[in-house]
Design a protein around this motif. Structure first.
Motif, mmCIF file in Angstrom:
data_model
loop_
_atom_site.group_PDB
_atom_site.id
_atom_site.type_symbol
_atom_site.label_atom_id
_atom_site.label_comp_id
_atom_site.label_asym_id
_atom_site.label_seq_id
_atom_site.Cartn_x
_atom_site.Cartn_y
_atom_site.Cartn_z
ATOM 1 N N TYR A 23 35.254 -24.335 -44.787
ATOM 2 C CA TYR A 23 33.731 -24.669 -45.334
ATOM 3 C C TYR A 23 32.573 -23.894 -44.572
ATOM 4 C CZ TYR A 23 35.692 -28.791 -47.894
ATOM 5 O OH TYR A 23 36.200 -29.656 -48.767
ATOM 6 N N GLU A 24 31.691 -23.472 -45.170
ATOM 7 C CA GLU A 24 30.471 -22.947 -44.635
ATOM 8 C C GLU A 24 29.469 -23.927 -44.601
ATOM 9 O OE1 GLU A 24 28.875 -19.698 -47.322
ATOM 10 O OE2 GLU A 24 29.421 -20.846 -49.048
ATOM 11 N N ILE A 25 28.687 -23.793 -43.606
ATOM 12 C CA ILE A 25 27.603 -24.418 -43.205
ATOM 13 C C ILE A 25 26.250 -24.154 -43.943
ATOM 14 C CG2 ILE A 25 26.136 -25.582 -41.239
ATOM 15 C CD1 ILE A 25 28.473 -24.507 -39.397
ATOM 16 N N VAL A 26 25.886 -25.238 -44.775
ATOM 17 C CA VAL A 26 24.806 -24.938 -45.622
ATOM 18 C C VAL A 26 23.369 -25.315 -44.927
ATOM 19 C CG1 VAL A 26 23.338 -25.581 -47.921
ATOM 20 C CG2 VAL A 26 26.059 -25.397 -47.597
ATOM 21 N N ASP A 27 23.442 -26.537 -44.070
ATOM 22 C CA ASP A 27 22.304 -26.919 -43.222
ATOM 23 C C ASP A 27 22.653 -27.811 -42.068
ATOM 24 O OD1 ASP A 27 19.360 -27.085 -42.840
ATOM 25 O OD2 ASP A 27 19.154 -28.751 -43.981
ATOM 26 N N VAL A 28 21.835 -28.100 -41.176
ATOM 27 C CA VAL A 28 22.016 -28.902 -40.148
ATOM 28 C C VAL A 28 20.887 -29.846 -39.894
ATOM 29 C CG1 VAL A 28 22.490 -28.906 -37.429
ATOM 30 C CG2 VAL A 28 23.568 -27.118 -38.773
ATOM 31 N N ASN A 29 21.288 -31.297 -39.986
ATOM 32 C CA ASN A 29 20.424 -32.211 -39.580
ATOM 33 C C ASN A 29 20.215 -32.448 -38.142
ATOM 34 O OD1 ASN A 29 18.538 -34.546 -39.572
ATOM 35 N ND2 ASN A 29 19.392 -35.157 -41.505
ATOM 36 N N ALA A 30 19.557 -32.039 -37.334
ATOM 37 C CA ALA A 30 19.504 -32.184 -35.858
ATOM 38 C C ALA A 30 19.105 -33.834 -35.469
ATOM 39 C CB ALA A 30 18.525 -31.503 -35.081
ATOM 40 N N THR A 31 18.424 -34.693 -36.442
ATOM 41 C CA THR A 31 17.938 -35.992 -36.338
ATOM 42 C C THR A 31 19.195 -36.842 -36.291
ATOM 43 O OG1 THR A 31 15.920 -35.657 -37.227
ATOM 44 C CG2 THR A 31 16.339 -37.763 -36.934
ATOM 45 N N MET A 32 20.126 -36.475 -37.339
ATOM 46 C CA MET A 32 21.192 -37.367 -37.847
ATOM 47 C C MET A 32 22.383 -36.904 -37.140
ATOM 48 S SD MET A 32 20.246 -38.617 -41.547
ATOM 49 C CE MET A 32 21.657 -39.524 -41.833
ATOM 50 N N ARG A 33 22.476 -35.653 -36.564
ATOM 51 C CA ARG A 33 23.474 -34.769 -36.028
ATOM 52 C C ARG A 33 24.475 -34.788 -37.043
ATOM 53 N NH1 ARG A 33 22.792 -34.150 -30.667
ATOM 54 N NH2 ARG A 33 24.642 -33.774 -30.015
ATOM 55 N N THR A 34 24.309 -34.202 -38.046
ATOM 56 C CA THR A 34 25.023 -34.001 -39.223
ATOM 57 C C THR A 34 25.060 -32.740 -39.772
ATOM 58 O OG1 THR A 34 23.671 -34.685 -41.027
ATOM 59 C CG2 THR A 34 25.167 -36.363 -40.031
ATOM 60 N N ALA A 35 25.995 -32.114 -40.780
ATOM 61 C CA ALA A 35 26.008 -30.977 -41.317
ATOM 62 C C ALA A 35 26.167 -31.085 -42.712
ATOM 63 C CB ALA A 35 26.766 -30.022 -40.726
ATOM 64 N N GLN A 36 25.545 -30.405 -43.607
ATOM 65 C CA GLN A 36 25.979 -30.175 -44.900
ATOM 66 C C GLN A 36 26.848 -29.100 -45.238
ATOM 67 O OE1 GLN A 36 22.496 -30.004 -47.563
ATOM 68 N NE2 GLN A 36 22.066 -32.231 -47.162
ATOM 69 N N ILE A 37 27.748 -28.979 -45.631
ATOM 70 C CA ILE A 37 28.997 -28.168 -45.754
ATOM 71 C C ILE A 37 29.454 -28.051 -47.491
ATOM 72 C CG2 ILE A 37 29.694 -28.649 -43.451
ATOM 73 C CD1 ILE A 37 32.136 -29.823 -44.340
ATOM 74 N N SER A 38 29.747 -26.797 -47.630
ATOM 75 C CA SER A 38 30.494 -26.546 -48.825
ATOM 76 C C SER A 38 31.711 -25.547 -48.764
ATOM 77 C CB SER A 38 29.348 -25.952 -49.742
ATOM 78 O OG SER A 38 29.072 -24.532 -49.456
ATOM 79 N N ARG A 39 32.598 -25.789 -49.728
ATOM 80 C CA ARG A 39 33.756 -24.903 -49.594
ATOM 81 C C ARG A 39 33.365 -23.323 -49.677
ATOM 82 N NH1 ARG A 39 37.605 -27.346 -53.409
ATOM 83 N NH2 ARG A 39 37.327 -28.850 -51.983
#
Length: 56
Positions: A23-39
């Motif tokens: 997957y590639e990383i689309v965006d990172v959310n530092a507050t929630m410590r999550t990442a949006q990923i897409s294949r």
């Protein structure tokens, strides 16, 4: 994966493994410590939001 490594991969345009697929990383959310990923290579698939600990 640690969140700091995830941020470094995001800024370096590096891919991550999630459930055995690339997957590639689309965006990172530092507050929630999550990442949006897409294949990698998918054009119309919606991004998934996952926590940094779920990624390899």
């Amino acid at each position: 994966m640690k969140f700091e490594r995830l941020e470094a991969l995001y800024h370096g345009h590096g891919p991550v493994h999630y459930k055995g697929e690339l997957y590639e990383i689309v965006d990172v959310n530092a507050t929630m410590r999550t990442a949006q990923i897409s294949r990698v290579g998918s054009m119309f698939e919606t991004a998934k939001e996952v926590s940094a600990e779920e990624l390899d």
